[in-house]
Each structure stands twice: as C-alpha cells, then as structure tokens.
Scaffold this motif. Structure first.
Motif, PDB file in Angstrom:
ATOM      1  N   ASP A 131       4.366 -18.736  -9.660  1.00 32.16           N
ATOM      2  CA  ASP A 131       5.682 -19.251  -9.933  1.00 32.16           C
ATOM      3  C   ASP A 131       6.857 -18.855  -8.994  1.00 32.16           C
ATOM      4  OD1 ASP A 131       5.040 -20.719 -11.976  1.00 32.16           O
ATOM      5  OD2 ASP A 131       5.187 -19.040 -13.498  1.00 32.16           O
ATOM      6  N   LEU A 132       6.114 -17.627  -8.208  1.00 34.47           N
ATOM      7  CA  LEU A 132       7.355 -17.224  -7.053  1.00 34.47           C
ATOM      8  C   LEU A 132       7.296 -18.075  -5.946  1.00 34.47           C
ATOM      9  CD1 LEU A 132       5.633 -13.426  -7.020  1.00 34.47           C
ATOM     10  CD2 LEU A 132       7.884 -14.313  -7.854  1.00 34.47           C
ATOM     11  N   LYS A 133       6.748 -19.168  -5.899  1.00 35.48           N
ATOM     12  CA  LYS A 133       6.704 -20.211  -4.727  1.00 35.48           C
ATOM     13  C   LYS A 133       8.086 -20.512  -4.511  1.00 35.48           C
ATOM     14  CE  LYS A 133       4.492 -24.446  -2.983  1.00 35.48           C
ATOM     15  NZ  LYS A 133       4.599 -23.875  -1.308  1.00 35.48           N
ATOM     16  N   ASP A 134       8.483 -20.446  -3.651  1.00 35.49           N
ATOM     17  CA  ASP A 134       9.756 -21.145  -3.075  1.00 35.49           C
ATOM     18  C   ASP A 134      10.997 -20.260  -3.591  1.00 35.49           C
ATOM     19  OD1 ASP A 134       8.926 -23.120  -1.586  1.00 35.49           O
ATOM     20  OD2 ASP A 134       8.708 -24.257  -3.307  1.00 35.49           O
ATOM     21  N   LYS A 135      10.591 -19.195  -4.233  1.00 31.88           N
ATOM     22  CA  LYS A 135      11.610 -18.145  -4.929  1.00 31.88           C
ATOM     23  C   LYS A 135      12.282 -17.073  -4.024  1.00 31.88           C
ATOM     24  CE  LYS A 135      11.719 -20.080  -9.062  1.00 31.88           C
ATOM     25  NZ  LYS A 135      10.724 -21.241  -8.759  1.00 31.88           N
ATOM     26  N   ALA A 152      -0.818  -9.827  -3.755  1.00 36.15           N
ATOM     27  CA  ALA A 152      -0.373 -10.547  -4.950  1.00 36.15           C
ATOM     28  C   ALA A 152      -0.379 -12.051  -4.805  1.00 36.15           C
ATOM     29  CB  ALA A 152       0.776  -9.983  -5.140  1.00 36.15           C
ATOM     30  N   LEU A 153       0.260 -12.490  -3.575  1.00 42.93           N
ATOM     31  CA  LEU A 153       0.444 -13.935  -3.387  1.00 42.93           C
ATOM     32  C   LEU A 153      -0.809 -14.498  -2.926  1.00 42.93           C
ATOM     33  CD1 LEU A 153       3.673 -13.769  -1.334  1.00 42.93           C
ATOM     34  CD2 LEU A 153       3.501 -14.654  -3.595  1.00 42.93           C
ATOM     35  N   ARG A 154      -1.737 -13.573  -2.292  1.00 43.03           N
ATOM     36  CA  ARG A 154      -2.980 -14.212  -2.014  1.00 43.03           C
ATOM     37  C   ARG A 154      -3.733 -14.599  -3.181  1.00 43.03           C
ATOM     38  NH1 ARG A 154      -5.866 -10.562   2.178  1.00 43.03           N
ATOM     39  NH2 ARG A 154      -4.551 -11.668   3.460  1.00 43.03           N
ATOM     40  N   THR A 155      -3.733 -13.780  -4.212  1.00 43.66           N
ATOM     41  CA  THR A 155      -4.563 -14.111  -5.401  1.00 43.66           C
ATOM     42  C   THR A 155      -4.249 -15.487  -5.948  1.00 43.66           C
ATOM     43  OG1 THR A 155      -2.840 -13.220  -6.903  1.00 43.66           O
ATOM     44  CG2 THR A 155      -4.327 -11.585  -6.113  1.00 43.66           C
ATOM     45  N   VAL A 156      -3.360 -16.185  -5.644  1.00 45.79           N
ATOM     46  CA  VAL A 156      -2.963 -17.408  -6.162  1.00 45.79           C
ATOM     47  C   VAL A 156      -2.883 -18.418  -4.999  1.00 45.79           C
ATOM     48  CG1 VAL A 156      -1.750 -16.687  -8.166  1.00 45.79           C
ATOM     49  CG2 VAL A 156      -0.512 -16.833  -6.187  1.00 45.79           C
ATOM     50  N   GLY A 157      -3.330 -18.057  -3.939  1.00 46.91           N
ATOM     51  CA  GLY A 157      -3.330 -18.762  -2.433  1.00 46.91           C
ATOM     52  C   GLY A 157      -2.324 -18.935  -1.862  1.00 46.91           C
ATOM     53  N   LEU A 158      -1.236 -18.181  -1.978  1.00 53.08           N
ATOM     54  CA  LEU A 158       0.097 -18.135  -1.246  1.00 53.08           C
ATOM     55  C   LEU A 158       0.186 -17.116  -0.311  1.00 53.08           C
ATOM     56  CD1 LEU A 158       2.390 -18.742  -4.046  1.00 53.08           C
ATOM     57  CD2 LEU A 158       1.635 -20.496  -2.939  1.00 53.08           C
ATOM     58  N   GLY A 209      -5.585  -3.478  -9.772  1.00 49.33           N
ATOM     59  CA  GLY A 209      -6.575  -4.501  -9.672  1.00 49.33           C
ATOM     60  C   GLY A 209      -6.180  -5.377  -8.288  1.00 49.33           C
ATOM     61  N   ILE A 210      -5.137  -5.253  -7.796  1.00 51.41           N
ATOM     62  CA  ILE A 210      -4.646  -6.017  -6.629  1.00 51.41           C
ATOM     63  C   ILE A 210      -4.664  -5.259  -5.331  1.00 51.41           C
ATOM     64  CG2 ILE A 210      -2.679  -7.345  -5.696  1.00 51.41           C
ATOM     65  CD1 ILE A 210      -1.783  -8.154  -8.577  1.00 51.41           C
ATOM     66  N   VAL A 211      -4.037  -4.044  -5.282  1.00 52.42           N
ATOM     67  CA  VAL A 211      -3.978  -3.190  -4.036  1.00 52.42           C
ATOM     68  C   VAL A 211      -4.599  -1.882  -4.343  1.00 52.42           C
ATOM     69  CG1 VAL A 211      -2.484  -2.218  -2.344  1.00 52.42           C
ATOM     70  CG2 VAL A 211      -1.789  -4.420  -3.511  1.00 52.42           C
ATOM     71  N   ASP A 212      -5.046  -1.411  -3.241  1.00 52.53           N
ATOM     72  CA  ASP A 212      -5.756   0.129  -3.301  1.00 52.53           C
ATOM     73  C   ASP A 212      -4.853   0.743  -2.701  1.00 52.53           C
ATOM     74  OD1 ASP A 212      -8.365  -0.421  -4.137  1.00 52.53           O
ATOM     75  OD2 ASP A 212      -8.959  -0.784  -2.254  1.00 52.53           O
ATOM     76  N   SER A 213      -3.997   1.670  -3.698  1.00 54.33           N
ATOM     77  CA  SER A 213      -2.627   2.391  -3.277  1.00 54.33           C
ATOM     78  C   SER A 213      -2.964   3.723  -2.601  1.00 54.33           C
ATOM     79  CB  SER A 213      -1.864   2.803  -4.612  1.00 54.33           C
ATOM     80  OG  SER A 213      -1.672   1.477  -5.211  1.00 54.33           O
ATOM     81  N   TRP A 214      -3.161   3.460  -1.287  1.00 53.44           N
ATOM     82  CA  TRP A 214      -3.374   4.625  -0.389  1.00 53.44           C
ATOM     83  C   TRP A 214      -2.119   5.228  -0.024  1.00 53.44           C
ATOM     84  CZ3 TRP A 214      -7.232   8.183  -0.278  1.00 53.44           C
ATOM     85  CH2 TRP A 214      -8.524   7.552  -0.414  1.00 53.44           C
ATOM     86  N   GLY A 215      -1.719   6.463   0.105  1.00 55.03           N
ATOM     87  CA  GLY A 215      -0.586   6.973   0.812  1.00 55.03           C
ATOM     88  C   GLY A 215      -1.136   7.877   1.991  1.00 55.03           C
ATOM     89  N   TYR A 216       0.054   8.393   2.915  1.00 55.35           N
ATOM     90  CA  TYR A 216      -0.475   9.234   3.981  1.00 55.35           C
ATOM     91  C   TYR A 216       0.418  10.235   4.524  1.00 55.35           C
ATOM     92  CZ  TYR A 216      -4.144   5.453   4.572  1.00 55.35           C
ATOM     93  OH  TYR A 216      -5.155   4.629   4.291  1.00 55.35           O
ATOM     94  N   TYR A 217      -0.197  11.308   4.870  1.00 56.76           N
ATOM     95  CA  TYR A 217       0.829  12.440   5.420  1.00 56.76           C
ATOM     96  C   TYR A 217       0.808  12.227   6.743  1.00 56.76           C
ATOM     97  CZ  TYR A 217       1.024  14.255   0.851  1.00 56.76           C
ATOM     98  OH  TYR A 217       1.237  14.404  -0.601  1.00 56.76           O
ATOM     99  N   LEU A 218       1.811  12.158   7.667  1.00 55.61           N
ATOM    100  CA  LEU A 218       1.792  11.721   9.057  1.00 55.61           C
ATOM    101  C   LEU A 218       2.721  12.824   9.759  1.00 55.61           C
ATOM    102  CD1 LEU A 218       2.300   8.827   7.678  1.00 55.61           C
ATOM    103  CD2 LEU A 218       0.967   8.506   9.600  1.00 55.61           C
ATOM    104  N   ALA A 219       2.319  13.078  11.035  1.00 56.86           N
ATOM    105  CA  ALA A 219       3.068  13.963  12.019  1.00 56.86           C
ATOM    106  C   ALA A 219       3.587  13.413  13.098  1.00 56.86           C
ATOM    107  CB  ALA A 219       2.216  15.458  11.906  1.00 56.86           C
ATOM    108  N   ASN A 220       4.463  13.837  13.590  1.00 56.01           N
ATOM    109  CA  ASN A 220       4.655  13.454  15.262  1.00 56.01           C
ATOM    110  C   ASN A 220       3.775  13.675  16.015  1.00 56.01           C
ATOM    111  OD1 ASN A 220       5.898  14.819  17.993  1.00 56.01           O
ATOM    112  ND2 ASN A 220       6.800  12.770  17.336  1.00 56.01           N
ATOM    113  N   GLY A 221       3.223  13.039  17.025  1.00 53.63           N
ATOM    114  CA  GLY A 221       1.880  13.457  17.835  1.00 53.63           C
ATOM    115  C   GLY A 221       2.079  14.648  18.491  1.00 53.63           C
ATOM    116  N   GLY A 222       3.239  14.746  19.217  1.00 51.55           N
ATOM    117  CA  GLY A 222       3.559  15.957  20.021  1.00 51.55           C
ATOM    118  C   GLY A 222       3.430  17.221  19.309  1.00 51.55           C
TER     119      GLY A 222
END
Length: 321
Positions: A131-135, A152-158, A209-222
C-alpha cells in the motif's frame, strides 16, 4: 571475562592482513581522539562514565565529542577529518566511500533485529507494504533506513522509485509525520521508540525478517594509520563498557536516559528489543566483508551509488600489541 589483552588479540587475529604493514611497531602520536556519536548506545555510557578518558589518560590523549542525528553527516565529518571515530548502520559507509571520504571499517556489531520500523498513522489506509505505492515515504537517504526501504519494498515487488521518497532526517521527519505531511516514516531507535508512543501511530512492519541489522565502528583512514594502538584501545574499552552495561540493563536504562534525555520507559523499550546487545562488538571477518560487499553491489546495481566499491580496500585490522 574478556580482559584487555585477550580482546585486542581477538581483533588482531581477525585477519593476517593489515592495511598498514608493520604497523604493530608504530608509535602513536595523537593527543586527541574526536568521537562522533548518535544518541544512545555504548557511546552514551562511555561518555557519561569517562571510561575512554580514563583508558587513554596515560597516553595523554584528550577525548572530544560531537553529536550527530544520523550516520550520513557523521561519516561526512569523518571522511573530511573533522572527527576521528564513530559508528553508523550499514549504508552510510557505502555513500561515504563512494564520495571519496578517507575512512576505514574498524569493527562490527549486530543490532536488534527489530530496531527500526515503518510507521504510519493509526487511521491510515496503508495496511501493508504494498500500500506504500505512490505514497509519501520519508527516510534519511544514505542511512540504514534507506536499506530497510529497499529491502521492504522488494518483498512486494516494489522499488523506491514506486514511492514518493523524501530525504528527511529525524529532526525534520518527526514533525512532518506528526502533522500528516508524509504517509509513512522509516526510522530507527530511539526515534522509533519515541514515535510509537503516540496514540495515533501504528507500526506497519519492523526490520525483523527483512534486513540483517549490522552496524559498524569506523575511523578516519589517516588517524587509523598513524594511531593504531589508540584505536585498538578504544574498541577494547567500548566492548568492555558494553558488556558490563548489558549485564545490568536496568541500571543501564537510567544511565543512558540521563545522557540522552530520552525518558527511561522509552529508553528501556529500545534497549530490550529482540536481539539488542550493547556488548556485541566484534572484529571484522570474511562473512562481514561478504555481507557489506553484496550490499555495495546491490546499491550500485540499483543506481543509488555512483560507482562500484571494493569494501576490502577499507577494512582495517587491529595490531598485535
């Protein structure tokens, strides 16, 4: 109990490869460690307790903090060397890398399986994802909510092209949702926990059931290249703080609430979602690399990312101390 040395060895053993060959013998020179953080989590606890300040005191390193409302601006600052370290969901690092930001992945964490949701109004005619189509659907472009939207949208072909996607961060999306200027809002905790308390708000679906919820710790490369030992010490201390907090969640609710201003009952909801674990900080490995590379390839294939990425190029590994 995981002590300092065993945790550092765990991170070092994650891979025999290093982005900085021979870095274990480097002498760190930084006297400041600039952290970008978002409301809540292990950063709130480390900030309030002064745990990182105490850990790095002997090195003469001063900790400074900058607060961000979402991952994209945090990583923009990180890549531009305005901060040295921070954490986000899975999508912001892809946009930051694609934009040429100087950053590296340092560690990973598995988030709650239901820590984000698509919210609609209680009386909304939207009863399913289809039902989110066009919303009008609001989410922060380049955030973990963007990944949730795609999946989420992919689960219903959107696809996101099938909705009127609005790029709104939490400070703008919250009032827009409250005043019925948007039809749906894709958002993460603690904003999700706050919004769902409104009597006219309904949860359409969560990430479970839709997304694997990963998070990351990141640093400035230098910074990571020049100060690997400081960075490894920080990761180790955050893991220690997180494990202690998870072992006494009732006390932790009050501590985080005091730092963030999020009321304790709402904070407790966020901290006790299914799969939530403040101590779940782990070293990078091949499975994480495979996941993140697949995500990068997917977003490039959808035309969301402007170029193809090699995630392996920005994976950092802690030195053997």
């Amino acid at each position: 109990m995981i002590d300092r040395r065993s945790t550092l060895k765990l991170f070092a053993a994650a891979s025999a490869l290093s982005l900085v060959p021979g870095v274990a013998r480097a002498e760190d020179t930084a006297k400041e460690f600039r952290i970008g953080w978002q409301k809540g989590g292990v950063f709130a606890l480390a900030k309030s307790s002064g745990a990182l300040d105490k850990r790095l005191e002997a090195r003469g390193v001063k900790i400074t903090w900058s607060e961000f409302t979402s991952g994209p601006p945090l990583l923009e600052a990180l890549g531009a060397n305005a901060i040295d370290f921070g954490s986000t969901g899975d999508i912001p690092p892809l946009f930051a890398q694609a934009a040429g930001g100087d950053l590296v992945y340092v560690a990973a964490s598995k988030s709650s399986v239901a820590g984000s949701a698509i919210l609609v109004k209680k009386d909304s005619p939207i009863q399913s994802i289809a039902d989110l189509k066009d919303k009008k659907v609001a989410f922060k472009r380049g955030s973990s909510a963007h990944n949730f939207a795609v999946k989420a949208l992919r689960t219903v072909g959107l696809t996101p092209a099938d909705v009127e996607a609005l790029d709104l961060g939490p400070p703008d999306a919250a009032p827009a949702f409250a005043s019925n200027q948007i039809d749906a809002w894709i958002i993460w905790d603690p904003y999700y926990a706050i919004a769902e308390q409104a009597p006219d708000t309904r949860v359409l679906v969560t990430t479970e059931g839709i997304v694997d919820s990963w998070g990351y710790y990141l640093a400035n490369g230098g910074y990571a290249k020049e100060n690997p030992t400081i960075l490894a010490e920080v990761i180790d201390e955050l893991a220690r703080v997180g494990k202690a907090a998870q072992a006494n969640i009732e006390a932790t609710v009050g501590e985080i609430s005091a730092v963030t201003g999020v009321p304790e009952p709402i904070q407790k909801i966020a901290l006790t979602r299914k799969g939530a674990d403040l101590g779940a900080i782990q070293p990078l490995d091949d499975s994480i690399l495979t996941y993140q590379q697949a995500l990068a390839d997917e977003f490039f294939g959808l035309g969301i990312l402007p170029r193809k990425l090699s995630i392996a190029e920005v994976f950092w590994h802690a030195p053997e101390l």
